[in-house]
Design a protein around this motif. Structure first.
Motif, PDB file in Angstrom:
ATOM      1  N   SER A  50     -14.868  -7.264  -0.540  1.00  0.00           N
ATOM      2  CA  SER A  50     -14.150  -6.073  -0.991  1.00  0.00           C
ATOM      3  C   SER A  50     -12.966  -5.791  -0.077  1.00  0.00           C
ATOM      4  CB  SER A  50     -15.083  -4.863  -0.987  1.00  0.00           C
ATOM      5  OG  SER A  50     -16.117  -5.061  -1.916  1.00  0.00           O
ATOM      6  N   TRP A  51     -13.201  -5.912   1.219  1.00  0.00           N
ATOM      7  CA  TRP A  51     -12.078  -5.613   2.119  1.00  0.00           C
ATOM      8  C   TRP A  51     -11.095  -6.768   2.212  1.00  0.00           C
ATOM      9  CZ3 TRP A  51     -15.320  -1.851   1.617  1.00  0.00           C
ATOM     10  CH2 TRP A  51     -14.795  -0.581   1.782  1.00  0.00           C
TER      11      TRP A  51
ATOM     12  N   TRP B 166       0.815  -1.206   0.000  1.00  0.00           N
ATOM     13  CA  TRP B 166       0.000   0.000   0.000  1.00  0.00           C
ATOM     14  C   TRP B 166       0.853   1.262   0.000  1.00  0.00           C
ATOM     15  CZ3 TRP B 166       0.174   3.565   3.969  1.00  0.00           C
ATOM     16  CH2 TRP B 166       0.821   3.138   5.154  1.00  0.00           C
TER      17      TRP B 166
ATOM     18  N   SER C 152     -14.007   0.652  -3.414  1.00  0.00           N
ATOM     19  CA  SER C 152     -14.584  -0.363  -2.539  1.00  0.00           C
ATOM     20  C   SER C 152     -15.643   0.234  -1.617  1.00  0.00           C
ATOM     21  CB  SER C 152     -13.474  -1.013  -1.718  1.00  0.00           C
ATOM     22  OG  SER C 152     -12.568  -1.666  -2.563  1.00  0.00           O
ATOM     23  N   LEU C 153     -15.390   1.460  -1.144  1.00  0.00           N
ATOM     24  CA  LEU C 153     -16.389   2.103  -0.296  1.00  0.00           C
ATOM     25  C   LEU C 153     -17.689   2.302  -1.067  1.00  0.00           C
ATOM     26  CD1 LEU C 153     -14.143   4.748   1.493  1.00  0.00           C
ATOM     27  CD2 LEU C 153     -15.363   2.861   2.577  1.00  0.00           C
TER      28      LEU C 153
ATOM     29  N   TYR D   1     -11.755  -7.217   8.410  1.00  0.00           N
ATOM     30  CA  TYR D   1     -10.580  -6.827   9.193  1.00  0.00           C
ATOM     31  C   TYR D   1     -10.239  -7.903  10.206  1.00  0.00           C
ATOM     32  CZ  TYR D   1      -9.408  -2.274   7.422  1.00  0.00           C
ATOM     33  OH  TYR D   1      -8.952  -1.266   6.634  1.00  0.00           O
TER      34      TYR D   1
ATOM     35  N   HIS E  15      -2.099  -5.035   2.236  1.00  0.00           N
ATOM     36  CA  HIS E  15      -1.587  -5.088   3.596  1.00  0.00           C
ATOM     37  C   HIS E  15      -0.910  -6.413   3.890  1.00  0.00           C
ATOM     38  CE1 HIS E  15      -3.418  -1.270   4.712  1.00  0.00           C
ATOM     39  NE2 HIS E  15      -4.440  -1.634   3.969  1.00  0.00           N
TER      40      HIS E  15
ATOM     41  N   ILE F 244      -8.868  -5.810  -0.498  1.00  0.00           N
ATOM     42  CA  ILE F 244      -7.968  -4.693  -0.180  1.00  0.00           C
ATOM     43  C   ILE F 244      -6.876  -5.146   0.784  1.00  0.00           C
ATOM     44  CG2 ILE F 244      -7.881  -2.561   1.171  1.00  0.00           C
ATOM     45  CD1 ILE F 244     -10.167  -1.531  -0.330  1.00  0.00           C
TER      46      ILE F 244
ATOM     47  N   ILE G 153     -17.253  -5.080   6.508  1.00  0.00           N
ATOM     48  CA  ILE G 153     -15.905  -4.509   6.558  1.00  0.00           C
ATOM     49  C   ILE G 153     -15.198  -4.948   7.836  1.00  0.00           C
ATOM     50  CG2 ILE G 153     -14.608  -2.363   6.629  1.00  0.00           C
ATOM     51  CD1 ILE G 153     -16.905  -1.109   4.987  1.00  0.00           C
TER      52      ILE G 153
ATOM     53  N   TRP H 267      -9.628   2.137  -2.428  1.00  0.00           N
ATOM     54  CA  TRP H 267     -10.474   2.366  -1.263  1.00  0.00           C
ATOM     55  C   TRP H 267     -11.777   3.050  -1.660  1.00  0.00           C
ATOM     56  CZ3 TRP H 267     -11.384   1.970   3.930  1.00  0.00           C
ATOM     57  CH2 TRP H 267     -10.489   1.176   4.668  1.00  0.00           C
TER      58      TRP H 267
ATOM     59  N   TYR I  97      -3.803   2.771  -4.162  1.00  0.00           N
ATOM     60  CA  TYR I  97      -4.386   2.304  -2.911  1.00  0.00           C
ATOM     61  C   TYR I  97      -5.590   3.142  -2.516  1.00  0.00           C
ATOM     62  CZ  TYR I  97      -4.533   1.199   2.116  1.00  0.00           C
ATOM     63  OH  TYR I  97      -4.921   0.830   3.361  1.00  0.00           O
ATOM     64  N   VAL I  98      -5.404   4.449  -2.561  1.00  0.00           N
ATOM     65  CA  VAL I  98      -6.503   5.354  -2.196  1.00  0.00           C
ATOM     66  C   VAL I  98      -7.679   5.169  -3.147  1.00  0.00           C
ATOM     67  CG1 VAL I  98      -7.187   7.772  -2.092  1.00  0.00           C
ATOM     68  CG2 VAL I  98      -4.997   7.051  -1.119  1.00  0.00           C
TER      69      VAL I  98
END
Lengths: 485, 697
Positions: free
Chosen positions: B438-439, B376, B390-391, B589, B447, B442, B585, B387, B383-384
């Motif tokens: 989605s997460w 990232w 995905s949001l 995590y 990560h 990411i 989400i 995001w 990366y941004v």
């Protein structure tokens, strides 16, 4: 006692007289000269002589029909047109042999002389109106052709071919002669007109007439190499020098076909059902064998032998129809056949490999790349022989099939179309070999101006026919216009 | 006027120039001309959209060419410009412009850039033809055109076997759908006597009770027509049953996936159903089928998406899932909600795909997420942007997806039918899964510990077949690298769309006038148009509403108007999707960031289920047995037994073989012996005599 002939009658046989006397004169001239000068000189004079003969022949087309020499010869449009075809064929032959006879090692002055004498015989047999006259003319041309076939007598194959031709030719002569004697026995005369009248008055349903017809037509079928009297053809075509093969392929067949046309329309006109049966058999068998047996040939000359066998089958279709239109269709067919054959040989006779005219089909490989013009010429000619529109050969086939269909021989016509499809295979194969196969061959062209001239003329006919077909059709129609007696 | 035509034909001209003269103008020329063509089309489309959103737009049909005229069957090329087609044109041209520009960078190492750009332009043109079609045949032309372009682009790297197989698969599976579509067109012609849209739509209410008699059964005609058209839509939009081609289509270059297999072509089915809303409205059974199929697609695709490791495949299944949302929205008559989601989805999904492309580019053509991680900070811009995408996809409030997805879910709830409820609950569950995968994507991609150091060497060599030497030198140091500006700029454009398009367009797609209660302003099609046109002239200041925006290009029966009803759903319905998204989400995590051993544990415990999802519900295996193997068997049977053995054997081959046999026999007669020849002649004579004697007797 009636006189043997009147002097005025000689005026009607100028072409024959000219050719016969010219041939003998040239023979004498040739003897006093050395080879190869003699050959060239005699050949050139022959060409002139044939041209002069053709001129007289053309002039005589359209005069009133004549009976000459106490009914021994007949002069009418059909005979004169037929003779013109024969003469044209001889002219083509002479032009084609010019160089190739030298390359093939038989450039002797006797060759053109023999050809002229054979031509004389053909003209006589076309014109004959007496079975004996027919026989004499036929034998004259045959004897000359036997000699021509064996002209390279030091060559085993040529000698063998000549001998085979001679022995089988003698057999066929015997058949013919036996048939003639039977006819004489039935009718009491050898005169065409007399036989016709006799058959009209006394309808004979006898086996004797059948026998006579079969024997006569068998003898003639040999000359046009119709199946099953074709066996000599491939061997002789292959064995004889290619130059001579060209002559065999072109000239004698025309004379024999016209002779058959005359026989079946004059003395045998009333025995239709018999001769039709015989000719149907001959035509069907010829078309079949000509098409099928050609498929496996690897030698171009043998292939052309089968091609000619098949083509005679198609030519007979028009005669079988028995109508005027059918006969003229056959005449058109023979004319185009001669032209196409001349064109094909005009190319082949200029193609050499190791100093010898090519014979194997595989030798054509790569021709498309190396000699595109020649390859194109061969392609055109072969497409035409295979009967692919818009080339001339297509129309030739079309008119004979038309005639057969019009006279109700539909099955035979369909059979002809089917066999012509099979035959197309071996014509197209040559084209395929020429363009799509490569070989490190050493085929070279030894150009001959006269052969090229023939090639140009024939190609013009083949490709140009579609634009002006009427000339040939009218010529053929007039030839068959009923002779006003 | 010129610009209106340019909106459709500029990409076509660019395609012709780049396709035919690509060698002359060079790849740079191809890139310039195609980008110019499609950007011109985008500007022209946006101008139309501006008119539309200011309420100054008159729906119109621009004639192009007379095409077929046989009796009263009259089909012409024409451009039908109305709200629906203009929305589609904007989506297509804007995303296509982004993809064109992006491709200049992404494909810079490819030896056939010119061909690629030409195909892209061809696709854009065909897609524009599809959406501006005035009749079913022109639509079919565009439909097949995009299919062709899709085939060409999936198989763009034709030296790869897998790409060819994927291209063929996409084409063949689509044939099934196209077959349905063509039957639908024929059925339309039989029923309405025309395939002109206006003629069909105006007759639809009158034909509401018509039936087809088929094999003695009476079939409701409009239902049949709609279902047949829907079969076409299922194929093109990769709905459950005909979806198997879409994941494989990821073999194509990533810009292709973004343009064709996310933003535009796969939404053609949604467009088709929306376009035919005046007919679907009178076929409630067909709507039910659409809803159920869409809902099932949404959940099946989401479950598969959770388990995949190929970054592009995850996004592909996500696309399929979102298309399912759109379809069940269509099924509950929330056409404008479906179109709304189509637009927002086009932006954020194209963004995700191009972002994934940027990652792949950075990772030197590595697509397996297990071999990524920890990058990232090496590619921060990508990366941004990922995001943001995905949001938007997860439906987090105030991103584009939030507005459209929630509208769909609320509409489904507001439908108050069993299938509406079914779709609603599935939409809720799928929202959770969407956020989760989605997460997962990411976190796995960006990560954790880098997992690419070792894997890298082999893959660098693997992709050199379409990488030239420059690339080799530039990136010899094997570090992930940020993409060039030419690739990032289009991403930024799309990100703006993903951020704001939902809020901007909400009123146009969902807004209801405050002065009129929902459900009472929908009048019959023909009169309605006049109302809107006259109303729009004196009402510039009025706020934009759905009815003003769409005019009569969508037709909803008053009792079916779920979008209007969606505003009045209970509070919990509105909040639940957001909670589900947040939960998804959070779970992602937990699983992938905080307790990385948990996923493996879950896979072990739920092995059968995981396997079922991971193997894509065994659709490919099932189809392989049912269709592919049997087709091959049938094909082999007809080829070897039918064609070769029977037809060829009895026909050409048999005849030629027999001919050769006969020729062999005949040439054996040709022995060369004179006495045999003479014998044959004599036999001939005897046969002839016998023959004639026998004939006479």
């Amino acid at each position: 006692m009636t006189p043997v002939f009147h002097q005025y009658e000689l005026g009607f046989i100028w072409p024959e007289l000219l050719m016969a006397c010219g041939a003998m004169l040239l023979l004498v001239i040739g003897v006093f000269m050395k080879e190869p000068k003699a050959y060239r000189f005699v050949l050139s004079l022959s060409v002139l002589l044939v041209a002069a003969t053709a001129y007289f022949c053309i002039k005589s087309i359209g005069v009133n029909p004549q009976e000459l020499f106490n009914g021994f010869l007949t002069i009418n449009n059909l005979t004169q047109s037929g003779k013109l075809l024969v003469i044209t064929g001889i002219l083509f032959s002479l032009l084609l042999m010019n160089k190739s006879a030298e390359h093939e090692g038989f450039a002797r002055f006797e060759v053109p002389v023999l050809l002229l004498l054979a031509g004389t015989g053909m003209m006589l047999m076309i014109s004959a109106s007496n079975l004996l006259g027919l026989y004499v003319g036929l034998e004259l041309q045959s004897l000359c052709l036997y000699v021509l076939a064996a002209i390279r007598r030091d060559n085993v194959r040529a000698a063998e071919a000549g001998l085979k031709y001679f022995v089988l030719g003698a057999l066929s002569s015997g058949l013919l002669l036996f048939g003639i004697s039977l006819l004489y026995g039935i009718a009491g005369s050898t005169d065409y007109e007399y036989i016709e009248m006799f058959l009209a008055k006394n309808p004979v349903q006898d086996i004797a007439l059948t026998l006579a017809l079969v024997f006569v037509l068998a003898g003639l079928a040999f000359k046009i190499s119709a199946v099953p009297f074709h066996m000599w053809t491939p061997d002789v075509y292959e064995g004889a020098p290619t130059t001579i093969t060209a002559i065999f392929a072109m000239v004698p067949k025309i004379a024999a076909i016209i002779l058959i046309m005359r026989l079946v329309s004059e003395p045998l006109a009333l025995a239709v059902s018999e001769w039709q049966q015989i000719l149907i058999f001959l035509a069907g068998a010829s078309m079949l064998v000509g098409a099928v047996a050609g498929v496996v040939q690897t030698n171009i000359k043998r292939l052309l032998a089968y091609s000619s066998i098949g083509n005679m089958g198609y030519a007979l279709l028009g005669i079988i129809a028995g109508t005027q239109a059918g006969m003229s269709a056959t005449l058109v067919y023979m004319l185009l056949y001669m032209v196409m054959t001349a064109g094909l040989f005009a190319v082949i006779l200029q193609l050499y490999k190791d100093g010898v005219i090519i014979e194997k089909i595989e030798d054509f490989a790569g021709l498309g790349k190396r000699y595109p013009v020649f390859a194109l010429a061969i392609t055109l000619v072969l497409f035409s022989i295979a009967g692919i529109p818009p080339l001339a050969g297509f129309f030739g086939k079309m008119v004979v099939f038309n005639a057969a269909v019009a006279s109700g021989h539909i099955a035979l016509a369909i059979f002809g179309v089917l066999t012509s499809v099979v035959a197309a295979y071996y014509y197209l194969r040559i084209i395929k070999v020429m363009y799509f196969e490569t070989a490190e061959n050493h085929v070279a062209i030894l150009r001959s101006l006269s052969a090229c001239f023939v090639l140009v003329v024939t190609l013009a006919v083949i490709a140009g026919f579609v634009f002006a077909p009427d000339h040939i059709f009218i010529f053929a129609r007039d030839a068959l216009a009923l002779p006003a007696r | 006027m010129f610009l209106d035509y340019a909106a459709v034909f500029a990409p076509f001209v660019a395609f012709l120039i780049a396709g035919l003269f690509g060698r002359i103008i060079g790849y740079r020329g191809c890139q310039l001309i195609t980008c110019f063509g499609v950007i011109l089309a985008a500007i022209a489309s946006m101008r139309l959209f501006l008119d539309l959103s200011l309420g100054e737009f008159e729906p119109r049909t621009l004639p192009v060419l007379q095409w077929i005229k046989i009796g009263n069957f009259d089909v012409s090329w024409a451009l039908r410009l109305d709200s629906l087609s203009i929305v589609m044109m904007n989506v297509i041209t804007i995303v296509s412009s982004c993809v064109h520009v992006y491709s200049v960078g992404y494909m810079s190492e490819d030896p056939s850039k010119g061909r690629f750009m030409a195909y892209l332009s061809l696709f854009t043109f065909a897609m524009l033809m599809l959406v501006t079609a005035d009749n079913l045949l022109q639509l079919f032309f565009g439909w097949e055109g995009v299919g062709l372009a899709s085939y060409l682009l999936i198989g763009f790297w034709f030296e790869k076997n897998s790409a060819n197989a994927a291209a063929v698969k996409a084409f063949i599976v689509n044939r099934v759908g196209d077959f349905g579509l063509s039957l639908g067109i024929i059925a339309c012609f039989i029923l309405f006597g025309s395939i002109q849209f206006d003629a069909i739509f105006s007759q639809a209410p009158a034909k509401a009770t018509a039936v087809f008699n088929f094999l003695g059964y009476d079939v409701h005609a409009l239902t049949l027509v709609c279902l047949l058209l829907f079969v076409g839509a299922v194929g093109k939009s990769a709905q459950l049953g005909l979806h198997t081609w879409l994941p494989d289509a990821m073999e194509g270059p990533t810009p292709v996936s973004a343009l064709i297999h996310a933003a535009t072509m796969v939404t053609a089915g949604v467009f088709l159903v929306a376009r035919f809303s005046p007919v679907f409205e009178y076929a409630p059974d067909a709507l039910m089928v659409v809803t159920v199929v869409g809902a099932l697609t949404a959940i099946v695709a989401a479950t598969i998406g959770m388990t995949q490791f190929d970054i592009k495949r995850v996004i592909a299944y996500s696309t399929m899932s979102q298309l399912g949302y759109m379809f069940f929205a269509l099924g509950v008559s929330a056409y404008s909600a479906a179109m709304f989601h189509l637009v927002t989805h086009a932006f954020f999904k194209a963004l995700l795909f191009l972002g994934a492309g940027s990652v792949i580019h950075a990772m030197h053509h590595e697509q397996d997420m297990r071999k990524m991680g920890g990058i990232w900070n090496k590619i921060p811009v990508t990366y941004v942007l990922m995001w943001i995408g995905s949001l938007a996809l997860a439906g987090v409030p105030f991103f584009a997806g939030y507005y459209s997805k929630d509208l769909i879910i609320e509409s489904a709830f507001a439908d108050h039918t069993w299938f509406g409820n079914f779709a609603f609950w599935i939409g809720i569950v799928a929202a959770l899964l969407t956020a989760f995968y989605s997460w997962r994507l990411i976190i796995m991609t960006f990560h954790g510990a880098p997992r690419w150091q070792h894997a890298h060497d082999d893959h660098h060599h693997a992709h050199t077949h379409h990488a030239n030497d420059d690339h080799h030198h530039d990136h010899g140091h094997h570090e992930p690298h940020e993409s060039p500006p030419v690739m990032l700029l289009p991403l930024v454009v799309l990100a703006i769309g993903a951020l704001f398009s939902g809020a901007w367009l909400y009123n146009a797609f969902a807004g209801t006038p405050h002065h009129a209660p929902a459900g009472q302003h929908e009048i019959s099609t023909t009169e309605h148009h006049g109302d809107v046109a006259s109303a729009s002239k004196d009402a510039h200041h009025k706020e934009m509403t759905r009815d003003r925006f769409f005019g009569n290009s969508l037709h909803i029966l008053p009792e079916n108007d779920t979008v209007a009803a969606a505003h009045n759903v209970p509070k919990w319905v509105k909040v639940l999707p957001i909670i589900m998204g947040a939960a998804g989400i959070f779970l992602a995590y937990v699983f992938f960031m905080w307790l990385p051993q948990l996923p493996a544990l879950c896979v072990r415990i739920f092995a059968p289920i995981h396997n079922f999802f991971f193997r894509k519900w065994y659709f490919d295996e099932l189809y392989d047995v049912l269709f592919v193997k049997t087709s091959f068997w049938l094909g082999k049977f007809f080829w070897q037994k039918g064609d070769q053995a029977t037809i060829d054997g009895l026909g050409p081959d048999g005849i030629s073989a027999r001919t050769k046999d006969a020729a062999g026999v005949l040439s054996r007669f040709q022995s060369g012996f004179v006495y045999q020849y003479a014998f044959v002649m004599i036999i001939g004579v005897i046969v002839l005599i016998s023959w004639i004697y026998w004939r006479q007797a």
